[in-house]
Write a protein that holds these residues in place. Structure first.
Motif, PDB file in Angstrom:
ATOM      1  N   ALA A   1     -52.512 -10.003  -2.996  1.00  0.00           N
ATOM      2  CA  ALA A   1     -52.762  -8.306  -3.136  1.00  0.00           C
ATOM      3  C   ALA A   1     -54.349  -7.869  -2.709  1.00  0.00           C
ATOM      4  CB  ALA A   1     -52.506  -7.992  -5.214  1.00  0.00           C
ATOM      5  N   SER A   2     -55.103  -8.444  -2.996  1.00  0.00           N
ATOM      6  CA  SER A   2     -56.260  -7.961  -2.752  1.00  0.00           C
ATOM      7  C   SER A   2     -56.486  -7.534  -1.417  1.00  0.00           C
ATOM      8  CB  SER A   2     -57.530  -9.084  -2.875  1.00  0.00           C
ATOM      9  OG  SER A   2     -56.805 -10.069  -1.968  1.00  0.00           O
ATOM     10  N   TYR A   3     -55.426  -7.678  -0.473  1.00  0.00           N
ATOM     11  CA  TYR A   3     -55.058  -6.991   1.015  1.00  0.00           C
ATOM     12  C   TYR A   3     -54.976  -5.748   0.654  1.00  0.00           C
ATOM     13  CZ  TYR A   3     -56.563 -12.342   2.632  1.00  0.00           C
ATOM     14  OH  TYR A   3     -57.868 -13.025   2.679  1.00  0.00           O
ATOM     15  N   VAL A   4     -53.718  -5.549  -0.159  1.00  0.00           N
ATOM     16  CA  VAL A   4     -53.245  -4.147   0.239  1.00  0.00           C
ATOM     17  C   VAL A   4     -53.733  -2.808   0.559  1.00  0.00           C
ATOM     18  CG1 VAL A   4     -52.116  -2.290  -1.849  1.00  0.00           C
ATOM     19  CG2 VAL A   4     -51.953  -4.617  -1.679  1.00  0.00           C
ATOM     20  N   PRO A   5     -55.346  -2.712  -0.655  1.00  0.00           N
ATOM     21  CA  PRO A   5     -55.924  -1.813  -0.298  1.00  0.00           C
ATOM     22  C   PRO A   5     -56.724  -1.802   1.556  1.00  0.00           C
ATOM     23  CG  PRO A   5     -56.815  -2.630  -2.101  1.00  0.00           C
ATOM     24  CD  PRO A   5     -56.101  -3.095  -1.502  1.00  0.00           C
TER      25      PRO A   5
ATOM     26  N   VAL B   1     -54.895  -3.158   4.115  1.00  0.00           N
ATOM     27  CA  VAL B   1     -53.550  -2.773   4.846  1.00  0.00           C
ATOM     28  C   VAL B   1     -52.911  -1.078   4.785  1.00  0.00           C
ATOM     29  CG1 VAL B   1     -51.046  -3.565   5.014  1.00  0.00           C
ATOM     30  CG2 VAL B   1     -52.517  -4.624   4.391  1.00  0.00           C
ATOM     31  N   ILE B   2     -53.375  -0.218   3.116  1.00  0.00           N
ATOM     32  CA  ILE B   2     -53.097   1.023   3.477  1.00  0.00           C
ATOM     33  C   ILE B   2     -54.300   1.790   3.907  1.00  0.00           C
ATOM     34  CG2 ILE B   2     -53.310   2.706   1.735  1.00  0.00           C
ATOM     35  CD1 ILE B   2     -52.052   0.953  -0.325  1.00  0.00           C
ATOM     36  N   ALA B   3     -55.904   1.011   4.050  1.00  0.00           N
ATOM     37  CA  ALA B   3     -56.629   2.048   5.184  1.00  0.00           C
ATOM     38  C   ALA B   3     -56.738   1.436   6.317  1.00  0.00           C
ATOM     39  CB  ALA B   3     -58.067   1.260   4.428  1.00  0.00           C
ATOM     40  N   GLY B   4     -55.760   0.818   7.386  1.00  0.00           N
ATOM     41  CA  GLY B   4     -55.551   0.270   8.405  1.00  0.00           C
ATOM     42  C   GLY B   4     -54.379   1.268   8.886  1.00  0.00           C
ATOM     43  N   ALA B   5     -53.951   1.138   7.971  1.00  0.00           N
ATOM     44  CA  ALA B   5     -52.130   2.356   8.322  1.00  0.00           C
ATOM     45  C   ALA B   5     -52.847   3.312   8.430  1.00  0.00           C
ATOM     46  CB  ALA B   5     -51.411   1.919   7.532  1.00  0.00           C
ATOM     47  N   PHE B   6     -53.470   3.800   7.876  1.00  0.00           N
ATOM     48  CA  PHE B   6     -54.192   5.645   7.599  1.00  0.00           C
ATOM     49  C   PHE B   6     -54.822   5.631   8.880  1.00  0.00           C
ATOM     50  CE2 PHE B   6     -56.825   8.633   5.947  1.00  0.00           C
ATOM     51  CZ  PHE B   6     -56.050  10.100   6.053  1.00  0.00           C
ATOM     52  N   ALA B   7     -55.809   4.372   9.139  1.00  0.00           N
ATOM     53  CA  ALA B   7     -56.607   5.010  10.106  1.00  0.00           C
ATOM     54  C   ALA B   7     -55.563   4.994  11.401  1.00  0.00           C
ATOM     55  CB  ALA B   7     -57.240   3.423  10.471  1.00  0.00           C
TER      56      ALA B   7
END
Length: 139
Positions: free
Chosen positions: A113-117, A119-125
């Motif tokens: 669960a600590s990787y979720v932020p 992954v979201i930041a990478g997708a947004f970038a």
């Protein structure tokens, strides 16, 4: 009459402020009794010459307050009082310390669960990059 009202208001404010301070201090003292190293480091487990000590991250939070006031709509000058508090604790496993042959090693437990932020930041970038490239090639 005005002096009596001011005196009552001043007394109510003093009583409320000291009650709130004492109330919050009592809650903090109770939580402080449980905030110790044993909350972070669990009981050691010995087996076959290896000692394992669980390690966790503990977060405490609390709030509280109290109040006292005169009912302005009441002709008798009724005084009301109230108090409330709430709190919580959250524990997350971090890993464990393994002691073997006099050597201590910390082993981290990975929490997916600590990787979720990340992954979201990478997708947004990635979205921003592709959007910028599309504008660059269009115009």
């Amino acid at each position: 009459m005005t002096d009596d009202v001011s005196r009552v208001i001043r007394e109510a404010q003093e009583a409320a402020s000291s009650a709130a301070a004492n109330f919050v201090e009592r809650i903090a003292a109770r939580l402080g009794l449980h905030a110790s190293a044993s909350a972070v480091f669990g009981d050691p487990v010995d087996r076959d010459g290896i000692t394992v000590i669980p390690v966790a991250k503990i977060r405490w939070g609390f709030g509280g307050g109290s109040g006292r006031g005169i009912d302005g709509d009441s002709e008798t000058g009724d005084i009301g009082e109230g108090a409330g508090a709430g709190g919580g604790v959250m524990a997350s496993p971090l890993g464990y310390i393994e002691i073997q042959d006099g050597q201590a090693t910390f082993h981290r437990i990975e929490d997916p669960a600590s990787y979720v932020p990340l992954v979201i930041a990478g997708a947004f970038a990635g979205w921003l990059t592709f959007r910028g490239l599309a504008k660059l090639f269009r115009g």
